[in-house]
Scaffold this motif. Structure first.
Motif, mmCIF file in Angstrom:
data_model
loop_
_atom_site.group_PDB
_atom_site.id
_atom_site.type_symbol
_atom_site.label_atom_id
_atom_site.label_comp_id
_atom_site.label_asym_id
_atom_site.label_seq_id
_atom_site.Cartn_x
_atom_site.Cartn_y
_atom_site.Cartn_z
ATOM 1 N N ARG A 87 1.988 -10.407 -2.802
ATOM 2 C CA ARG A 87 1.535 -9.534 -1.715
ATOM 3 C C ARG A 87 1.760 -8.074 -2.098
ATOM 4 N N CYS A 88 0.783 -7.238 -1.789
ATOM 5 C CA CYS A 88 0.955 -5.809 -2.023
ATOM 6 C C CYS A 88 2.179 -5.341 -1.241
ATOM 7 N N ARG A 89 2.941 -4.456 -1.837
ATOM 8 C CA ARG A 89 4.175 -4.011 -1.177
ATOM 9 C C ARG A 89 3.869 -3.229 0.099
ATOM 10 N N ASN A 90 2.603 -2.827 0.278
ATOM 11 C CA ASN A 90 2.231 -2.100 1.496
ATOM 12 C C ASN A 90 1.691 -2.999 2.598
ATOM 13 N N LEU A 91 1.641 -4.305 2.335
ATOM 14 C CA LEU A 91 1.134 -5.237 3.351
ATOM 15 C C LEU A 91 2.299 -5.675 4.234
ATOM 16 N N LEU A 96 -1.103 -6.191 7.888
ATOM 17 C CA LEU A 96 -1.708 -4.873 8.051
ATOM 18 C C LEU A 96 -1.180 -3.941 6.969
ATOM 19 N N CYS A 97 -2.042 -3.002 6.560
ATOM 20 C CA CYS A 97 -1.656 -2.064 5.505
ATOM 21 C C CYS A 97 -0.791 -0.946 6.095
ATOM 22 N N ARG A 98 0.375 -0.756 5.491
ATOM 23 C CA ARG A 98 1.291 0.296 5.993
ATOM 24 C C ARG A 98 0.773 1.688 5.668
ATOM 25 N N ILE A 99 -0.099 1.816 4.668
ATOM 26 C CA ILE A 99 -0.606 3.144 4.282
ATOM 27 C C ILE A 99 -2.114 3.220 4.534
ATOM 28 N N TYR A 100 -2.553 2.564 5.600
ATOM 29 C CA TYR A 100 -3.997 2.405 5.838
ATOM 30 C C TYR A 100 -4.752 3.724 5.730
ATOM 31 N N THR A 102 -4.132 6.351 4.086
ATOM 32 C CA THR A 102 -4.136 6.970 2.746
ATOM 33 C C THR A 102 -4.288 5.913 1.652
ATOM 34 N N ARG A 103 -4.776 4.719 1.998
ATOM 35 C CA ARG A 103 -4.878 3.641 1.011
ATOM 36 C C ARG A 103 -5.840 4.046 -0.110
ATOM 37 N N PRO A 104 -5.686 3.419 -1.301
ATOM 38 C CA PRO A 104 -6.534 3.781 -2.447
ATOM 39 C C PRO A 104 -8.024 3.566 -2.175
HETATM 40 S S1 SF4 Z 1 -5.192 -2.029 1.627
HETATM 41 FE FE1 SF4 Z 1 -3.001 -1.468 1.654
HETATM 42 S S2 SF4 Z 1 -1.905 -3.423 1.618
HETATM 43 FE FE2 SF4 Z 1 -3.995 -3.816 0.921
HETATM 44 S S3 SF4 Z 1 -3.932 -3.672 -1.332
HETATM 45 FE FE3 SF4 Z 1 -4.552 -1.657 -0.509
HETATM 46 S S4 SF4 Z 1 -2.610 -0.510 -0.350
HETATM 47 FE FE4 SF4 Z 1 -2.061 -2.697 -0.511
#
Ligand code: SF4
Ligand code: SF4
Length: 244
Positions: A87-91, A96-100, A102-104
């Motif tokens: 799992r992505c560390r931001n999930l 839900l994305c914790r950095i929604y 500013t996500r990549p």
């Molecule tokens: S949307 Fe957020 S949680 Fe999902 S991969 Fe991108 S940075 Fe990670």
């Protein structure tokens, strides 16, 4: 004409699990600054020679950079990606994305494709069937229907072209100078992130390195040697060779 493809994200979080998310240079800097691990993926080809996908010539040339390899010039493409083996560390626990906000870029673009030569195939994506049965049109007549998405993809491709020289310089500064042959695999490095961050700030003064191509197949190696390239089949210590 193909029927339109509709799409609405269900928020299942599957695309945020087990995917290494390609990052722009600025995003990689931010990922490193927030204690994230970056994986570096490298593939190379010879202009008008081994590894060059002739039908993607303009695209691959634009996002590659020339390096010295043996007596020849290799062009390498370098991907810096968020290392997400699970799992992505931001999930978060609710998927839900914790950095929604500013996500990549690539997270904003999914499930659309960045490579203009790859058609979008829902069956190749993580999204559940219901995601493709609702929402606005994503693809209409083989074209993306959302101009904002088109702009995001254009920005991602532009970053690929703008960043490649600096990414190669960072690779060289960190001794990541073995590529794989495009179409045959890629080499994967997990750099020390302290050294990675330092290299990000110091690339301007780095000396250029001599590169090798990791090839397992002796016949392919002989072919590359004929092109003047330097190859290696040694068991890698610093990287993994991920063959096709
Ligand atoms: S949307 Fe957020 S949680 Fe999902 S991969 Fe991108 S940075 Fe990670
Ligand atoms: S896999 Fe598809 S539906 Fe699920 S969160 Fe990602 S984009 Fe949304």
């Amino acid at each position: 004409m193909n029927p339109p493809i509709r799409f609405a994200c269900t928020g299942c979080g599957k695309c945020c699990t087990g995917h290494h998310v390609p990052l722009t240079l600025a995003e990689a800097r931010q990922w490193a600054a927030t204690e994230g691990q970056v994986v570096v993926l490298i593939e190379g080809f010879v202009s008008d020679g081994p590894g060059m996908p002739v039908d993607q010539r303009e695209h691959v040339l634009g996002r590659s950079y020339p390096v010295s390899c043996g007596a020849a010039e290799l062009r390498v493409s370098v991907t810096f990606a968020a290392f997400n083996p699970g799992r992505c560390r931001n999930l978060d626990e609710h998927d839900l994305c914790r950095i929604y906000e500013t996500r990549p870029l690539v997270c904003r673009i999914y499930p659309a494709e960045i490579n203009p030569h790859l058609p979008l195939r829902p069956e190749n994506k993580d999204c559940p069937p219901e995601a493709w049965q609702q929402g606005p049109e994503l693809i209409h007549g083989q074209m993306l229907a959302d101009p904002q998405l088109v702009a995001l993809i254009a920005a991602s491709r532009q970053a690929d072209r703008d960043d490649i020289a600096t990414k190669v310089a960072i690779c060289e500064a960190l001794g990541m100078n073995t590529s794989a042959l495009k179409g045959n695999g890629f080499t994967a490095y997990l750099p020390d992130m302290g050294a990675f961050s330092t290299a990000l700030e110091q690339v301007a003064s780095a000396e250029r390195a001599a590169w090798s191509v990791h090839v397992v197949d002796p016949a392919l190696s002989a072919k590359l040697l004929e092109h003047g390239l330097r190859t290696t089949a040694e068991t890698p210590q610093y990287y993994a060779f991920i063959g096709f």
